[in-house]
Design an enzyme around this catalytic site. Structure first.
Site, mmCIF file in Angstrom:
data_model
loop_
_atom_site.group_PDB
_atom_site.id
_atom_site.type_symbol
_atom_site.label_atom_id
_atom_site.label_comp_id
_atom_site.label_asym_id
_atom_site.label_seq_id
_atom_site.Cartn_x
_atom_site.Cartn_y
_atom_site.Cartn_z
ATOM 1 N N GLY A 46 0.849 -1.189 0.000
ATOM 2 C CA GLY A 46 0.000 0.000 0.000
ATOM 3 C C GLY A 46 0.877 1.228 0.000
ATOM 4 O O GLY A 46 2.087 1.134 -0.209
ATOM 5 N N GLY A 47 0.266 2.342 0.237
ATOM 6 C CA GLY A 47 0.996 3.593 0.224
ATOM 7 C C GLY A 47 2.115 3.600 1.242
ATOM 8 O O GLY A 47 3.137 4.251 1.061
ATOM 9 N N VAL B 160 3.815 -5.400 3.042
ATOM 10 C CA VAL B 160 3.535 -6.224 4.219
ATOM 11 C C VAL B 160 4.019 -7.646 3.924
ATOM 12 O O VAL B 160 3.705 -8.201 2.873
ATOM 13 C CB VAL B 160 2.029 -6.231 4.536
ATOM 14 C CG1 VAL B 160 1.773 -7.008 5.814
ATOM 15 C CG2 VAL B 160 1.502 -4.816 4.656
ATOM 16 N N LYS C 273 4.821 -5.063 8.645
ATOM 17 C CA LYS C 273 4.547 -3.926 7.776
ATOM 18 C C LYS C 273 5.806 -3.074 7.732
ATOM 19 O O LYS C 273 6.230 -2.523 8.743
ATOM 20 C CB LYS C 273 3.389 -3.161 8.403
ATOM 21 C CG LYS C 273 2.822 -2.101 7.538
ATOM 22 C CD LYS C 273 1.517 -1.651 8.155
ATOM 23 C CE LYS C 273 1.101 -0.345 7.556
ATOM 24 N NZ LYS C 273 -0.063 0.208 8.211
ATOM 25 N N ASP D 177 -8.579 5.837 8.553
ATOM 26 C CA ASP D 177 -8.455 5.154 7.273
ATOM 27 C C ASP D 177 -9.251 3.859 7.278
ATOM 28 O O ASP D 177 -8.755 2.801 6.893
ATOM 29 C CB ASP D 177 -6.974 4.914 6.948
ATOM 30 C CG ASP D 177 -6.739 4.678 5.455
ATOM 31 O OD1 ASP D 177 -7.657 4.986 4.656
ATOM 32 O OD2 ASP D 177 -5.665 4.189 5.097
#
Ligand SMILES: *[C@@H]1O[C@H](CO)[C@@H](O)[C@H](O)[C@H]1NC(C)=O
Ligand SMILES: *[C@@H]1O[C@H](CO)[C@@H](O)[C@H](O)[C@H]1NC(C)=O
Ligand SMILES: *[C@@H]1O[C@H](CO)[C@@H](O)[C@H](O)[C@H]1NC(C)=O
Ligand SMILES: *[C@@H]1O[C@H](CO)[C@@H](O)[C@H](O)[C@H]1NC(C)=O
Ligand SMILES: *[C@@H]1O[C@H](CO)[C@@H](O)[C@H](O)[C@H]1NC(C)=O
Ligand SMILES: *[C@@H]1O[C@H](CO)[C@@H](O)[C@H](O)[C@H]1NC(C)=O
Ligand SMILES: *[C@@H]1O[C@H](CO)[C@@H](O)[C@H](O)[C@H]1NC(C)=O
Length: 925
Positions: free
Chosen positions: A612-613, A617, A631, A727
């Protein structure tokens, strides 16, 4: 007779079907709007080639978006339009959104008829050539939230009526020729002091005169940026500025301000950037003690009383940049200045500092430049490991024999921060095309980001000091952008993409004329005329981040990594999980880089389970045998050490079965990683889309909704301190092997502030499609923003659709289905996930709940506690119904899915808000 009574209703039904058909077929553009658009078309050259015919909405004119046959949005940035704005723009009376930025050929006055467009909520005219006065009655545009007239030639005074724009959040009049004083209300006229809801006051680079009125700063204001630089303002800085506790950036440099700096300035503890340079300020050097978030200070070239280095130099822990050129400082430079942990740039030239410049003991890993040109420094001591650039020209140490030393030259080191990329074999492009970072030949869209303030500081490049950054944006998989894509990029940048703004402060984007528009594709014949399509924009905005990211952040992070972890803020916590010296860290273990490297098989591709941004992970097994998800923050996502530490402290205190548990973390060798318990069944998003989606029946979906609502309610109501997730999305809800849902990913979470108003003021973060429009507009974060995002997740559970697909936001899709018929729930079937049974018990209540969560106004949304209770009620209802019919409902154990199922949602994100859909990048990969 019987026949007629039976036929009656049937005919009625048929008729109503026909009339619906007709209304769709006849959905041609409102005639006033056709008139308005044709007036634009005849006043301008270079309008998009597909502006032909008499039905702009029906035939999808580029840049035009409609709702119910009315033109609601015009986005025509960067299209090289030439001409003036005709009076008849006022025919577009339903217009909510007008963006004409970066059309330097647009000249002439802003017609005063524009003030009749009273639905307008956004007006962006950045980088055109409009001149003359700003219409006096601009205050009639009562719905305006965002007003940016930046970089034109507007002259005359700022109209006092702007003060009556009570919904205005963003006021940007930067870089015009506005003159006159800053208007303040009196008995008869309004003034800027009335803008209590405005967050951004950007009035720099004009010719404003007179003093900064003390009334400009009212205690009830929500002002975060006050930017008045490079005007002709005089008088002293009013001490009322101390009233506005929300201030984050104060920029008053380049005026003729005099008198002492008010002593209560240092009560503004949220300020991170303070620019007072190039004025005539006098009195004592201001005392900034207590401004603990201050990272950028520039007070150069003022007339302060001579003094030794003030104590705050060495106590402001967040300081990255200290610019105190020509400020009459004398005496020695304290050694511990350089040990401030974030310090990057120190400019102390043209003072009378003496003694020894000593960077031999403790210095910041970040330090890149120390400029002490023209002082009285006689000696310089450093350790061999110290690599920052030091300039000591025009000091005693550089006279005589010393002068050949490299630190005696004034030459700035030449670090270019636009990356160069190597294409092998060398790519040679024809006809003005340029090789892109992926080594394709294309026509880039080129422009410059003008930073209004700057928190990046360690790049010693002349243009950096002017806060300019040129970027090239390449189309992906094509030669050239079409008009829609170009104007979307302009909008994207000028509405301040979250990532860039968070790193570098606010800016505006001015382009260079685009040479080579690709033709509009002629295949757009469908009725979805939201106008803007995201593909190219998502692709290219990733490149924006890539360029900036690679250019600036990599540079910084490389330095950080190179210098290893000498100053690990966790060092004092000890590395032993039972160790008593970090009592606030309940249970979270500190892992070394080597440990995590080993347990993920050197971070092998095979172990990647998500990206992701933030970064990637990885799956791994730690020494205890526990499976974990690691992560790993990528370049550009690293937090400051202090932030990271706060985050760890926060996460380690969370303990709820519906919230993913933090096992540990790593802060080592320039890396930041979070180690979570591994949740085997993937994300809700994958489950809704994947092979096994049929297993998510209605009852399981309700149970997922309940679990995740409980997790979130815990964060809001029981965690100490309370946490706003920021989020929430189906990608951040994980399912374990019992299909218990757990809320994950606090990468962007933030402690809820103590402020009584119950919101945290902060820069907008989140994922588009899930992002609360109210939060985006006001930048005020409350737990109701999470409720909005959760509402979107509930709608996904119902429809298994991405929050934004084919340019439409899920909230709108469901709303339209509900509006479409007498019984609101018949049309709804069409948007429901086909994998769900029909006649779902509790469906209406569920839809009602979801729609209440996504109400426009946060105040009208339920709390998460209320959501939990309502989902419980629905489950109750379903169970009692099942009991009546057959066996009791059970939630059987789940199923296995391997790895990551490609998500249909990726790359499709658009920004949705009350003005329609705008393209926006969400996560830069
Ligand atoms: C503007 O603010 C008023 C209250 O001042 C509010 O009622 C109205 O809904 C707001 N309009 C918009 C578009 O936010
Ligand atoms: C202010 O600007 C207006 C419009 O550009 C101009 O006519 C006027 O002379 C200016 N006034 C001053 C004092 O410069
Ligand atoms: C209020 O200010 C305006 C200019 O901003 C001025 O023209 C007017 O005379 C003032 N009214 C009073 C009562 O001071
Ligand atoms: C500020 O400048 C104006 C002219 O622009 C002048 O009339 C006024 O006296 C000045 N005020 C102070 C406090 O210097
Ligand atoms: C440094 O400057 C201070 C103040 O001007 C003076 O008192 C002191 O003697 C100077 N020290 C040296 C070593 O020149
Ligand atoms: C500083 O340098 C001078 C000569 O340049 C020397 O005499 C003096 O001892 C030095 N002082 C220190 C503290 O190193
Ligand atoms: C513009 O280009 C994008 C992709 O580059 C495409 O998706 C879109 O349909 C194009 N728009 C028009 C109107 O042709």
């Amino acid at each position: 007779m019987m026949v007629y009574t039976e036929m009656g209703p049937r005919i009625m039904v048929l008729l109503s079907l026909i009339s619906i058909q007709i209304s769709i077929v006849a959905a041609s553009t409102n005639s006033a709007d056709v008139l308005g658009l044709n007036a634009l078309k005849s006043s301008w050259t270079n309008t998009p080639p597909n502006w032909v015919g008499s039905d702009p909405c029906g035939s999808s004119w580029e840049g035009v978006s409609c709702t119910n046959s009315r033109v609601t949005s015009l986005v025509l940035g960067g299209m090289n339009l030439v001409g003036s704005l005709p009076r008849d723009i006022s025919s577009l009376s339903a217009l909510q959104y007008l963006d004409l930025s970066n059309n330097k050929g647009l000249t002439g006055n802003l017609p005063s008829s524009i003030v009749t467009l009273t639905d307008l909520s956004t007006l962006i005219l950045i980088g055109c050539s409009f001149s003359g006065p700003i219409p006096d009655l601009i205050g009639s545009l009562q719905q305006l939230v965002y007003l940016s007239l930046n970089s034109n030639n507007f002259g005359g005074p700022i109209p006092p009526s702007i003060g009556s724009l009570s919904n205005l959040s963003w006021l940007d009049l930067t870089a015009n020729q506005l003159n006159g004083t800053i208007p303040i209300s009196n008995g008869t006229t309004s003034g800027l002091d009335k803008l209590v809801n405005t967050r951004h006051f950007h009035l720099g680079q004009n010719q404003l005169v007179g003093g900064i009125p003390s009334q400009l700063f009212q205690p009830n204001m929500k002002m975060i940026h006050v930017i008045l630089d490079n005007n002709l303002l005089n008088g002293s800085i009013p001490n009322t500025i101390g009233n506005v506790q929300t201030l984050e950036v104060v920029r008053l440099n380049g005026n003729s301000l005099n008198g002492p700096v008010p002593s209560n300035l240092n009560s503004l503890t949220n300020v991170s950037e303070l620019y007072l340079a190039n004025n005539k300020l006098n009195g004592a050097v201001p005392d900034l003690t207590g401004m603990d978030l201050l990272n950028y200070v520039d007070m150069s070239n003022n007339s302060f009383n001579a003094s030794t280095v003030p104590p705050w130099f060495t106590s402001l822990q967040s300081l990255t940049t200290l610019m105190m050129e020509g400020t009459q400082l004398q005496g020695p430079i304290p050694v511990n200045l350089f040990s401030l942990p974030q310090l990057q740039t120190v400019i102390l030239s043209n003072n009378q500092l003496n003694g020894t410049l000593n960077v031999s003991t403790n210095y910041s890993n970040e330090l890149t430049l120390v400029d002490c040109t023209n002082n009285e420094i006689a000696n310089y001591t450093k350790t061999t490991g110290f690599t920052a650039d030091v300039i000591l020209a025009d000091n005693p140490i550089c006279r005589g024999n010393g002068s050949s030393q490299s630190y005696c030259s004034t030459q700035e080191s030449n670090s270019s921060f636009i990356p160069s990329y190597n294409c092998t074999p060398n790519v040679v492009c024809s006809s003005n095309k340029v090789p892109s970072p992926s080594c394709d030949c294309a026509y880039p869209y080129i422009g410059t980001l003008h930073f209004i303030s700057s928190s990046f500081s360690n790049l010693q490049n002349a243009s950096f000091y002017k806060f300019l950054l040129t970027i090239q944006i390449f189309p992906k998989g094509q030669d050239a952008f079409n008009r829609t894509a170009v104007s979307s990029i302009g909008t994207l940048l000028n509405l301040q993409p979250f990532q860039i703004k968070d790193y570098f402060g606010p800016f505006f984007f001015i382009d260079e004329n685009y040479c080579c528009f690709a033709a509009a594709s002629s295949t757009t014949n469908n009725s979805s005329n939201t106008g803007i399509i995201a593909g190219a924009v998502v692709g290219s905005s990733v490149l924006v981040f890539l360029l900036i990211g690679v250019g600036i952040y990599a540079y910084r992070l490389k330095k950080r990594a190179e210098r290893a972890s000498e100053q690990n803020p966790f060092a004092s916590w000890g590395s032993n999980e039972e160790g008593g010296d970090f009592p606030r860290l309940k249970g979270a273990k500190l892992f070394s880089f080597e440990e995590l490297k080993k347990c993920t098989d050197n971070f092998s591709e095979a172990n990647i389970i998500g990206a992701g941004g933030y970064g990637k992970v990885y799956k791994g097994t730690i020494a205890s045998g526990q499976l974990v998800a690691i992560k790993r923050a990528q370049q550009g996502s690293l937090q400051g050490a202090h932030e990271f530490k706060t985050e760890i402290e926060l996460l380690s205190r969370i303990n709820h079965k519906n919230v993913v548990e933090l096992v540990g973390f790593c802060y080592d060798q320039g890396e930041q990683m979070l180690v979570y318990e591994y949740i085997p069944n993937g994300t809700l998003n994958e489950n809704l889309a994947g092979k096994e989606k049929k297993k998510l029946d209605w009852m399981r979906r309700l149970s997922v909704a309940l679990d995740s609502a409980r997790g979130l309610a815990y964060l809001h109501e029981l965690a100490n301190p309370p946490i706003i997730h920021r989020d929430i999305k189906s990608n951040n809800i994980l399912l374990d092997d019992q299909l218990t849902a757990k809320v994950a990913d606090f990468g962007l979470s933030k402690l809820r502030g103590d402020s009584e108003k119950g919101y945290v003021t902060t820069q907008v973060k989140g994922t588009l499609g899930y992002l609360d429009p109210e939060y985006y507009m006001t930048q005020q974060l409350t737990d109701k923003s999470d409720v909005y995002s959760f509402g979107v997740v509930l709608l996904e559970l119902l429809t298994a659709r991405a929050p934004i697909a084919r340019g439409k936001h899920i909230v709108r899709v469901v709303n339209e289905a509900l509006d479409g018929s007498e019984d609101p729930y018949t049309n709804l079937q069409e948007v429901l996930d086909p994998n769900l049974d029909t006649n779902l018990v509790g469906l209406e209540k569920f839809v009602e709940l979801a729609m209440s969560c996504v109400r426009d106004s946060g105040a009208e949304r339920p709390t998460m506690g209320e959501v939990v209770r309502e989902v419980e009620n629905i489950i109750q209802l379903v169970s009692s119904n099942l009991n009546k019919i057959k066996s009791p409902a059970t939630i059987s154990p789940g199923y296995e899915t391997e790895g990551i199922i490609p998500s249909p949602y990726s790359g499709e994100d658009l920004f949705h808000n009350s003005m329609g859909s705008l393209p926006f990048n969400v996560e830069s990969q």
